[in-house]
Design a protein around this motif. Structure first.
Motif, PDB file in Angstrom:
ATOM      1  N   ASP A 127      -9.847 -70.311 -82.232  1.00  0.00           N
ATOM      2  CA  ASP A 127      -8.518 -70.571 -83.052  1.00  0.00           C
ATOM      3  C   ASP A 127      -7.553 -70.619 -82.091  1.00  0.00           C
ATOM      4  OD1 ASP A 127      -8.226 -67.931 -82.412  1.00  0.00           O
ATOM      5  OD2 ASP A 127      -7.957 -67.011 -84.192  1.00  0.00           O
ATOM      6  N   SER A 128      -6.204 -70.345 -82.673  1.00  0.00           N
ATOM      7  CA  SER A 128      -5.068 -70.627 -81.871  1.00  0.00           C
ATOM      8  C   SER A 128      -4.723 -69.507 -80.825  1.00  0.00           C
ATOM      9  CB  SER A 128      -3.698 -70.891 -82.888  1.00  0.00           C
ATOM     10  OG  SER A 128      -3.546 -69.547 -83.398  1.00  0.00           O
ATOM     11  N   SER A 129      -5.328 -68.605 -81.104  1.00  0.00           N
ATOM     12  CA  SER A 129      -5.171 -67.313 -80.086  1.00  0.00           C
ATOM     13  C   SER A 129      -5.892 -67.772 -78.777  1.00  0.00           C
ATOM     14  CB  SER A 129      -6.000 -66.053 -80.687  1.00  0.00           C
ATOM     15  OG  SER A 129      -5.213 -65.625 -81.743  1.00  0.00           O
ATOM     16  N   ALA A 130      -7.179 -68.412 -78.905  1.00  0.00           N
ATOM     17  CA  ALA A 130      -7.925 -68.705 -78.004  1.00  0.00           C
ATOM     18  C   ALA A 130      -7.272 -70.152 -77.005  1.00  0.00           C
ATOM     19  CB  ALA A 130      -9.433 -69.410 -78.377  1.00  0.00           C
ATOM     20  N   LEU A 131      -6.704 -70.988 -77.850  1.00  0.00           N
ATOM     21  CA  LEU A 131      -5.859 -72.034 -77.323  1.00  0.00           C
ATOM     22  C   LEU A 131      -4.754 -71.243 -76.327  1.00  0.00           C
ATOM     23  CD1 LEU A 131      -4.914 -74.798 -76.639  1.00  0.00           C
ATOM     24  CD2 LEU A 131      -3.734 -74.964 -78.790  1.00  0.00           C
ATOM     25  N   HIS A 132      -4.081 -70.258 -76.877  1.00  0.00           N
ATOM     26  CA  HIS A 132      -3.014 -69.695 -76.078  1.00  0.00           C
ATOM     27  C   HIS A 132      -3.499 -69.091 -74.897  1.00  0.00           C
ATOM     28  CE1 HIS A 132      -0.218 -66.209 -75.201  1.00  0.00           C
ATOM     29  NE2 HIS A 132       0.718 -67.027 -75.470  1.00  0.00           N
ATOM     30  N   LEU A 133      -4.755 -68.404 -74.979  1.00  0.00           N
ATOM     31  CA  LEU A 133      -5.197 -67.696 -74.036  1.00  0.00           C
ATOM     32  C   LEU A 133      -5.759 -68.602 -72.908  1.00  0.00           C
ATOM     33  CD1 LEU A 133      -7.822 -65.004 -73.699  1.00  0.00           C
ATOM     34  CD2 LEU A 133      -8.510 -67.139 -72.439  1.00  0.00           C
ATOM     35  N   LEU A 134      -6.120 -70.021 -73.251  1.00  0.00           N
ATOM     36  CA  LEU A 134      -6.535 -71.112 -72.188  1.00  0.00           C
ATOM     37  C   LEU A 134      -5.522 -71.552 -71.431  1.00  0.00           C
ATOM     38  CD1 LEU A 134      -9.345 -72.917 -74.077  1.00  0.00           C
ATOM     39  CD2 LEU A 134      -9.597 -71.367 -72.297  1.00  0.00           C
ATOM     40  N   LEU A 135      -4.295 -71.683 -72.164  1.00  0.00           N
ATOM     41  CA  LEU A 135      -3.061 -72.306 -71.583  1.00  0.00           C
ATOM     42  C   LEU A 135      -2.338 -71.029 -70.811  1.00  0.00           C
ATOM     43  CD1 LEU A 135      -1.449 -73.713 -74.792  1.00  0.00           C
ATOM     44  CD2 LEU A 135      -2.220 -75.105 -72.779  1.00  0.00           C
ATOM     45  N   ALA A 136      -2.413 -69.895 -71.207  1.00  0.00           N
ATOM     46  CA  ALA A 136      -1.989 -68.743 -69.926  1.00  0.00           C
ATOM     47  C   ALA A 136      -2.938 -68.961 -68.753  1.00  0.00           C
ATOM     48  CB  ALA A 136      -2.017 -67.601 -70.921  1.00  0.00           C
ATOM     49  N   LEU A 137      -4.100 -68.941 -69.019  1.00  0.00           N
ATOM     50  CA  LEU A 137      -5.178 -68.963 -67.874  1.00  0.00           C
ATOM     51  C   LEU A 137      -4.821 -70.208 -67.026  1.00  0.00           C
ATOM     52  CD1 LEU A 137      -7.314 -67.211 -66.529  1.00  0.00           C
ATOM     53  CD2 LEU A 137      -8.948 -68.678 -68.045  1.00  0.00           C
ATOM     54  N   ARG A 138      -4.948 -71.267 -67.588  1.00  0.00           N
ATOM     55  CA  ARG A 138      -4.601 -72.500 -66.918  1.00  0.00           C
ATOM     56  C   ARG A 138      -3.279 -72.299 -65.944  1.00  0.00           C
ATOM     57  NH1 ARG A 138      -0.687 -76.844 -67.348  1.00  0.00           N
ATOM     58  NH2 ARG A 138      -1.303 -78.718 -66.659  1.00  0.00           N
ATOM     59  N   ASN A 139      -2.263 -72.015 -66.577  1.00  0.00           N
ATOM     60  CA  ASN A 139      -0.840 -71.829 -65.804  1.00  0.00           C
ATOM     61  C   ASN A 139      -1.135 -70.683 -64.598  1.00  0.00           C
ATOM     62  OD1 ASN A 139       0.308 -73.391 -67.316  1.00  0.00           O
ATOM     63  ND2 ASN A 139       1.308 -71.803 -68.737  1.00  0.00           N
ATOM     64  N   ARG A 140      -1.885 -69.684 -65.029  1.00  0.00           N
ATOM     65  CA  ARG A 140      -1.971 -68.380 -64.083  1.00  0.00           C
ATOM     66  C   ARG A 140      -2.715 -69.010 -62.855  1.00  0.00           C
ATOM     67  NH1 ARG A 140      -6.386 -63.613 -64.274  1.00  0.00           N
ATOM     68  NH2 ARG A 140      -6.057 -62.913 -62.329  1.00  0.00           N
ATOM     69  N   ALA A 141      -3.746 -69.832 -63.060  1.00  0.00           N
ATOM     70  CA  ALA A 141      -4.778 -70.421 -62.176  1.00  0.00           C
ATOM     71  C   ALA A 141      -3.804 -71.340 -61.107  1.00  0.00           C
ATOM     72  CB  ALA A 141      -6.141 -71.337 -62.825  1.00  0.00           C
TER      73      ALA A 141
END
Length: 114
Positions: free
Chosen positions: A63-77
């Protein structure tokens, strides 16, 4: 976290550190109930410019929570000079990225063949 498996109610997470990248295998639902657990596991990882690969082929729902997590993880990486790869992204998750216009932000890899 250097490696190991964490099991939550509807989510399994396995972390394997390799010399050039860390592979996190996720199975189950990625939603507002389980994303905080996955986030906690991912925050414990030291990225240091390495590639991070999320094997998502066993994810049954995002869901959108997962999308938010993936975007944050992408930015962190990216902030550490590393990369984020999404492996085996299920159709429902691909559709979520397409509908939100975020698919182009991620490196998608097919499932490895055995």
């Amino acid at each position: 976290m250097n490696g190991g498996t964490a099991v939550y109610s509807t989510l399994d997470v396995d972390v394997r550190a390799h010399p050039q990248r860390t592979v996190v295998t996720v199975a189950g639902d990625l939603d507002m109930d389980t994303c905080p657990h996955l986030s906690e596991t991912l925050e414990a990882l030291t990225l240091d410019g390495q590639a991070l690969a999320l094997d998502l082929r066993a994810v049954t729902f995002m869901d959108s929570s997962a999308l938010h997590l993936l975007l944050a993880l992408r930015n962190r990486a990216r902030a550490t000079g590393g990369t984020l790869e999404l492996i085996g992204l299920p159709h429902q998750a691909q559709r979520l990225l397409d509908l939100t216009g975020t698919r182009r932000l991620f490196t998608l890899q097919p499932c490895p063949t055995l």
